[in-house]
Design an enzyme around this catalytic site. Structure first.
Site, PDB file in Angstrom:
ATOM      1  N   CYS A  75      -8.064  18.491 -26.590  1.00  0.00           N
ATOM      2  CA  CYS A  75      -7.558  19.785 -27.051  1.00  0.00           C
ATOM      3  C   CYS A  75      -8.462  20.904 -26.551  1.00  0.00           C
ATOM      4  O   CYS A  75      -9.660  20.706 -26.343  1.00  0.00           O
ATOM      5  CB  CYS A  75      -7.525  19.859 -28.577  1.00  0.00           C
ATOM      6  N   ASP A  76      -7.875  22.075 -26.405  1.00  0.00           N
ATOM      7  CA  ASP A  76      -8.675  23.261 -26.113  1.00  0.00           C
ATOM      8  C   ASP A  76      -7.971  24.478 -26.699  1.00  0.00           C
ATOM      9  O   ASP A  76      -6.754  24.645 -26.516  1.00  0.00           O
ATOM     10  CB  ASP A  76      -8.883  23.459 -24.616  1.00  0.00           C
TER      11      ASP A  76
END
Length: 211
Positions: A75-76
């Protein structure tokens, strides 16, 4: 099937644990600035998704030998406000400027997600996507802002705020998925898991193991 979180974020880990899973944490160590510089014309949603995929890929390559049949989730998160896509400020001066710019306004917290399914040590399937949640910011007083900066919290989180921490005092409301603001969208993750043939219930801990 081993669930692996390709992120150092304690908030993402807490969301996944509260949702019944017990992921292994592996930090990717991706050069985010270099990757973003390589794709200047991509949409904001695509940029955060590329970062998430790069993190998941790096971790998948690292753990394939020890965990050949795993699910790797990367995730970012970044904040889109005033037409600018921003990540972690890193220092108090940058965090102060960002809060001065976004106070009383609405921004979009964007989180890119990537799910890689390993089978026999190779990536057998993958799914990616991004989620967006509108965040309405309060207008902290100068004293409140300096006190918040003094906690150190806003220096190390996307957009210089949290929903589930001290920053929650300065969020008027959100429109969309709250878990996305924390850093990992459970509704989107459920859909992506489905695309690689996995139901989240397969990842839940036994009821007797829950804390």
């Amino acid at each position: 099937m081993r669930l692996v979180l390709a992120s150092a974020s304690p908030a993402r880990l807490a969301v996944l644990r509260a949702a019944g899973t017990d992921p292994l944490v592996e930090v990717a160590g991706v050069d985010e600035d270099a990757l973003l510089a390589a794709y200047p014309d991509e949409t904001p949603g695509r940029k955060v998704t590329l970062l998430a995929e790069a993190k998941a890929t790096a971790v998948a390559e690292r753990i394939a030998g020890e965990h050949p049949d795993a699910l790797v989730v990367g995730c970012d998160s970044m904040l889109l406000v005033g037409g600018e896509l921003v990540g972690k400020p890193g220092d108090a001066g940058t965090a102060r400027r960002r809060w001065q710019e976004m106070a009383g306004k609405t921004g979009e917290l964007l989180t890119g997600h990537a799910v890689l399914r390993l089978a026999g040590g190779t990536v057998a399937d993958r799914a990616t996507g991004d989620a967006a949640t509108a965040v309405r910011f309060a207008e902290p007083t100068a004293e409140e802002l300096e006190a918040y900066l003094g906690t150190g919290e806003p220096l190390h989180v996307a957009g210089a705020f949290t929903l589930d921490g001290i920053g929650g005092w300065f969020v008027e409301g959100i429109d969309g998925d709250p878990s996305n603001v924390i850093g990992i969208s459970l509704p989107l993750l459920r859909r992506l898991l489905g695309e690689v043939g996995v139901s989240p219930v397969e990842l839940w801990r036994d009821q007797g193991d829950r804390r």
